[in-house]
Enzyme design. Structure first.
Site, PDB file in Angstrom:
ATOM      1  CE  LYS A  58      -4.324   1.710   1.816  1.00  0.00           C
ATOM      2  NZ  LYS A  58      -4.841   2.013   0.868  1.00  0.00           N
TER       3      LYS A  58
HETATM    4  N1  PPE Z   1      -7.925  -2.467  -3.505  1.00  0.00           N
HETATM    5  C1  PPE Z   1      -7.018  -0.821  -3.335  1.00  0.00           C
HETATM    6  C2  PPE Z   1      -6.008  -0.435  -4.568  1.00  0.00           C
HETATM    7  C3  PPE Z   1      -7.135  -0.182  -2.141  1.00  0.00           C
HETATM    8  O1  PPE Z   1      -6.668   1.254  -2.009  1.00  0.00           O
HETATM    9  C4  PPE Z   1      -8.359  -0.399  -0.583  1.00  0.00           C
HETATM   10  C5  PPE Z   1      -8.121   0.219   0.232  1.00  0.00           C
HETATM   11  C6  PPE Z   1      -8.206  -1.440  -1.063  1.00  0.00           C
HETATM   12  C7  PPE Z   1      -8.078  -2.610  -1.695  1.00  0.00           C
HETATM   13  C8  PPE Z   1      -8.836  -2.209   0.120  1.00  0.00           C
HETATM   14  O2  PPE Z   1      -8.822  -3.039   1.423  1.00  0.00           O
HETATM   15  P1  PPE Z   1      -9.098  -2.870   2.672  1.00  0.00           P
HETATM   16  O3  PPE Z   1      -9.648  -0.883   3.394  1.00  0.00           O
HETATM   17  O4  PPE Z   1      -8.104  -3.382   4.133  1.00  0.00           O
HETATM   18  O5  PPE Z   1     -10.168  -3.633   2.954  1.00  0.00           O
HETATM   19  N2  PPE Z   1      -8.062   1.623  -0.108  1.00  0.00           N
HETATM   20  C9  PPE Z   1      -7.864   2.294   0.815  1.00  0.00           C
HETATM   21  C10 PPE Z   1      -7.773   4.265   0.808  1.00  0.00           C
HETATM   22  C11 PPE Z   1      -8.542   5.030  -0.370  1.00  0.00           C
HETATM   23  C12 PPE Z   1      -8.469   5.804  -0.450  1.00  0.00           C
HETATM   24  O6  PPE Z   1      -9.299   6.411  -1.346  1.00  0.00           O
HETATM   25  O7  PPE Z   1      -6.866   6.885   0.446  1.00  0.00           O
HETATM   26  C13 PPE Z   1      -8.603   2.889   1.805  1.00  0.00           C
HETATM   27  O8  PPE Z   1      -9.828   1.815   1.400  1.00  0.00           O
HETATM   28  O9  PPE Z   1      -8.929   3.831   3.507  1.00  0.00           O
END
Ligand code: PPE
Length: 305
Positions: A160
């Site tokens: 991330k």
């Molecule tokens: N894929 C990506 C690319 C992603 O950024 C997120 C979260 C997820 C999957 C889902 O992961 P999880 O939150 O662990 O279920 N994206 C984060 C950032 C959003 C933003 O705009 O900043 C979030 O949801 O917090």
């Protein structure tokens, strides 16, 4: 996607400092080279107080992201958990989004970040519906992006990283510019990867599918929670590769993410999926029950503020 709602204090390198003083030099390494990793976590208010959803697991992923890019975060998972709770408390927030960020700071220029210090911040602020105020109930339209998902051997989706979100941003700008609510990225092999900030699921004939981690996606904590909940409800969930046509002909499609929570998808590339279906609605309800402390069986996913 949203303006920042300012609060009082931000945790930086072990201390709480006023929001307005949480600034950094313009020659901060991460600003130039994207050398940063972060997390996104939600704290929900419930009948008995406020609790953070899967806080420890998010901090563990934070450490894994850092490990992959060879960055040493000088705080343990336990210290980061405690710092998050402290930051929520001092800002007197009942519900908020939590954004830990570890970045290469001021002190070196050039591609190799080794000589730049690692600075760590934890910011909290109120953040409502991520994909618009009707998204959770009615769903959103999505478009398969003309941009490909960052690949596992360039800017790995498993990290991330701030750098990775250049790719997400390109896809989201394109989709929103074309009138869609969000983008879906295919990986370099043409398989469905994820949304710009969400994991994706399909439902067909009662069978739930979601791309495997090896297709180059982020290991989403909401994805993990939904897989667990679905299996506990008796559904079969397969982690299997999907192609774009699997999305077009699915009975139900939805996104999962901390910010997006569980957002139904109403159409893909203008092929109608329709209103949120029964599986989507059941999983969404259970996920909110778990996150909002209404589900004893998932009590160990909560850290009380
Ligand atoms: N894929 C990506 C690319 C992603 O950024 C997120 C979260 C997820 C999957 C889902 O992961 P999880 O939150 O662990 O279920 N994206 C984060 C950032 C959003 C933003 O705009 O900043 C979030 O949801 O917090």
């Amino acid at each position: 996607m949203a303006a920042i709602a300012e609060v009082d204090q931000i945790w930086k390198n072990g201390a709480l400092i006023p929001w307005a003083e949480a600034t950094t030099h313009v020659l901060t390494h991460a600003l130039h080279y994207g050398t940063a990793v972060f997390e996104g976590i939600r704290c929900y208010k419930n009948d008995r107080g406020s609790a953070v959803f899967r806080l420890r697991e998010h901090m563990e992923r934070f450490h894994r992201s850092a490990k992959i890019i060879m960055m040493d975060i000088p705080y343990s998972v336990d210290e980061l958990v405690e710092a998050s709770l402290q930051t929520i408390r001092v800002n007197k927030l009942e519900e908020c989004y939590i954004r830990p960020l570890a970045y290469r700071g001021y002190g070196a220029v050039g591609v190799n970040p080794s000589a730049a210090p690692v600075d760590v911040v934890i910011a909290v602020w109120p953040w409502g519906d991520y994909l618009g105020d009707t998204a959770l109930k009615e769903g959103i339209s999505v478009q398969i992006s003309s941009w490909r998902q960052r690949s596992a051997n360039s800017t790995p989706g498993a990290v991330k990283s701030s750098a990775g979100y250049l790719n997400s941003g390109l896809a989201n700008i394109e989709a929103v510019g074309n009138g869609f609510g969000e983008a879906i990225l295919l990986n370099e092999g043409g398989l469905v990867a994820e949304g710009s900030g969400e994991n994706i699921f399909t439902v067909r004939d009662g069978l739930i599918s979601t791309p495997p981690l090896s297709d180059g996606i982020l290991e989403g904590l909401t994805r993990d929670s939904v897989i667990t909940i679905a299996r506990d409800l008796g559904y079969t969930v397969l982690e299997r590769s999907l192609v774009r046509t699997d999305l077009y002909i699915a009975d139900e499609v939805f996104f999962t993410g901390t910010a997006a929570e569980l957002t139904p998808i109403s159409s893909v590339d203008r092929r109608s999926i329709g209103l949120p279906g029964p599986v989507t609605l059941a999983l969404q309800a259970k996920l909110f029950d778990a996150a909002k402390g209404r589900s004893a069986e998932y009590g160990n996913w909560l850290t009380w503020v």
